[in-house]
Design an enzyme around this catalytic site. Structure first.
Site, PDB file in Angstrom:
ATOM      1  N   ARG A 108       6.600  17.560   4.098  1.00  0.00           N
ATOM      2  CA  ARG A 108       5.425  16.767   3.710  1.00  0.00           C
ATOM      3  C   ARG A 108       4.210  17.507   4.241  1.00  0.00           C
ATOM      4  NH1 ARG A 108       4.492  10.323   3.980  1.00  0.00           N
ATOM      5  NH2 ARG A 108       5.755  10.596   2.113  1.00  0.00           N
ATOM      6  N   HIS A 135       4.123  13.808  -5.650  1.00  0.00           N
ATOM      7  CA  HIS A 135       5.123  13.142  -4.796  1.00  0.00           C
ATOM      8  C   HIS A 135       6.346  12.855  -5.681  1.00  0.00           C
ATOM      9  CE1 HIS A 135       6.904  11.110  -1.569  1.00  0.00           C
ATOM     10  NE2 HIS A 135       6.178  10.012  -1.489  1.00  0.00           N
ATOM     11  N   GLN A 138       9.019  10.115  -5.070  1.00  0.00           N
ATOM     12  CA  GLN A 138       8.594   8.743  -5.345  1.00  0.00           C
ATOM     13  C   GLN A 138       8.781   8.400  -6.825  1.00  0.00           C
ATOM     14  OE1 GLN A 138       7.431   6.363  -3.025  1.00  0.00           O
ATOM     15  NE2 GLN A 138       7.809   5.039  -4.786  1.00  0.00           N
ATOM     16  N   ASP A 230      -1.671   2.261  -5.992  1.00  0.00           N
ATOM     17  CA  ASP A 230      -1.423   2.922  -4.708  1.00  0.00           C
ATOM     18  C   ASP A 230      -2.689   2.744  -3.877  1.00  0.00           C
ATOM     19  OD1 ASP A 230      -0.451   4.574  -2.675  1.00  0.00           O
ATOM     20  OD2 ASP A 230      -0.977   6.448  -3.700  1.00  0.00           O
ATOM     21  N   CYS A 270       4.177   2.460  -4.313  1.00  0.00           N
ATOM     22  CA  CYS A 270       4.995   3.359  -3.491  1.00  0.00           C
ATOM     23  C   CYS A 270       5.069   2.906  -2.037  1.00  0.00           C
ATOM     24  CB  CYS A 270       4.451   4.780  -3.587  1.00  0.00           C
ATOM     25  SG  CYS A 270       2.778   4.945  -2.941  1.00  0.00           S
ATOM     26  N   ARG A 297      14.252   4.906  -2.897  1.00  0.00           N
ATOM     27  CA  ARG A 297      13.855   6.194  -2.329  1.00  0.00           C
ATOM     28  C   ARG A 297      15.066   6.873  -1.695  1.00  0.00           C
ATOM     29  NH1 ARG A 297       8.874   7.704  -0.975  1.00  0.00           N
ATOM     30  NH2 ARG A 297      10.079   9.595  -0.593  1.00  0.00           N
TER      31      ARG A 297
HETATM   32  N1   CP Z   1       6.078   5.964  -0.394  1.00  0.00           N
HETATM   33  C1   CP Z   1       6.166   6.833   0.641  1.00  0.00           C
HETATM   34  O1   CP Z   1       6.286   8.040   0.465  1.00  0.00           O
HETATM   35  O2   CP Z   1       6.103   6.251   1.863  1.00  0.00           O
HETATM   36  P1   CP Z   1       6.065   6.995   3.286  1.00  0.00           P
HETATM   37  O3   CP Z   1       4.675   7.547   3.427  1.00  0.00           O
HETATM   38  O4   CP Z   1       6.358   5.905   4.260  1.00  0.00           O
HETATM   39  O5   CP Z   1       7.085   8.083   3.280  1.00  0.00           O
HETATM   40  N1  NVA Z   2      -1.266   8.595  -2.112  1.00  0.00           N
HETATM   41  C1  NVA Z   2      -0.680   8.315  -0.823  1.00  0.00           C
HETATM   42  C2  NVA Z   2       0.789   8.111  -0.940  1.00  0.00           C
HETATM   43  C3  NVA Z   2       1.502   7.740   0.321  1.00  0.00           C
HETATM   44  C4  NVA Z   2       2.992   7.581   0.153  1.00  0.00           C
HETATM   45  C5  NVA Z   2      -0.994   9.457   0.131  1.00  0.00           C
HETATM   46  O1  NVA Z   2      -0.941  10.620  -0.301  1.00  0.00           O
HETATM   47  O2  NVA Z   2      -1.310   9.191   1.283  1.00  0.00           O
END
Ligand code: CP
Ligand code: NVA
Length: 321
Positions: A108, A135, A138, A230, A270, A297
């Protein structure tokens, strides 16, 4: 059946309709066998995974860590507070060293380009655990959740009400190719990245699905089956909070929006969620699919990690998409 062994998983852009369906089938197969039938299925005994997180995570971290272990593998959760990455050691040196210890790396990151560097420097598959552009884990979970709920995906219409961010970008790489029409509402100045839109238009044309783009949330929701939103402030955008809250006025998903949708509307998010983008009435309604979406997930990341390491043999029949 296509083999994904040794492939990277950075964006669903690199996977065609058949590939996406196969990954979803693998997720459904694992869920049925392990969750519903109590099967102990550990094809990854002896394999190790590095899970690198530059940002916080509940779902991605827990789903990949517990999912990889359930398949018999050993996951190692690494943050920049634990390893030398970014402080004493470069990303490319880290990638080379980790390749000697593990069979796969999930990361990440703040910069999607860092995932590309990882693919170039590591000798093991790289999985995107969220970048500022995509992502993909997701959207796989989202597609599985909708397939389970509706029985198939083709012909559904999905409305997006929110930021032109990584979440909708990934939905755009998957949904049109699975036969889902898209209606996207973003505030002025927060539109979909042009290169993502160009790809989506191409995919939609090939699949004969519709894409409609607007700045009006109600127009996007009109007759849609699914509404998705989101956070308005993604991780890394914290200092833009004040101007974003202003720009997203009128974008909170409420009953006013679901009232113009199909009567059997559903809602996806998400997570994590803030109340400003969706009120409690919609978020906690019986039409909301957020909890199965979060659980999925796990089954979808398991499908991805497994498929990049070994050819999975399905025991259940392929779902209808
Ligand atoms: N939806 C998602 O990716 O959540 P986290 O940030 O908790 O991994
Ligand atoms: N759009 C959000 C998604 C988190 C799962 C981010 O990038 O922070």
């Amino acid at each position: 059946q296509t083999s994904f062994v040794g492939h990277n998983f950075l964006t669903l852009r690199d996977f065609n309709k058949h590939d996406i369906e196969q990954l979803l089938w693998t997720a459904a197969d694992l869920k049925e066998r392990i969750k519903n039938n109590g099967e102990v299925y550990q094809p990854l005994i002896g394999k190790a995974a590095a899970l690198i997180f530059e940002k916080r995570s509940t779902r991605t971290r827990m789903s990949s860590e517990t999912g990889f272990a359930a398949l018999g593998g050993h996951p190692a959760f690494l943050t920049q507070n634990d390893i030398h990455l970014g402080v004493n050691e470069s990303l490319s040196d880290t990638a080379k060293v980790l390749s000697g210890f593990v069979d796969i790396i999930l990361a990440r990151v703040y910069r999607h380009d860092d995932l590309i560097t990882l693919t170039q420097q590591a000798s093991v598959p790289i999985v995107n655990g969220l970048s500022e552009i995509y992502h993909p884990l997701q959207s796989l979970a989202d597609m599985l959740t909708l397939q389970e709920h509706y029985g198939s995906l083709s012909g559904l219409t999905l409305a997006w009400v929110g930021d032109g961010n990584n979440i909708i970008h990934s939905i755009m790489m998957a949904a049109p190719r699975l036969g889902i029409n898209l209606k996207i509402a973003t505030p002025k100045g927060y539109e979909i990245f042009p290169e993502v839109m160009a790809d989506t238009v191409k995919f939609a044309k090939e699949a004969n699905t519709d894409i409609f783009v607007t700045n009006d949330p109600l127009e996007a929701c009109q007759n849609a089956n699914i509404v998705v939103t989101d956070t308005w402030i993604s991780m890394g955008q914290e200092e833009e909070k004040a101007e974003r809250l202003k720009a997203f006025k009128g974008y909170q998903v409420t009953k006013k929006m679901t009232d113009v949708m199909d009567k059997d509307w559903t809602f996806l998010h998400c997570l994590p969620r803030k109340p400003e983008e969706v009120d409690d009435e919609v978020f906690y309604s019986k039409n909301s699919l957020i909890w199965p979406e979060a659980e999925n997930r796990k089954w979808t990341v398991m499908a991805v990690l497994l498929s990049l390491l070994t050819d999975h043999v399905h025991k259940t029949s392929k779902p209808i998409f």
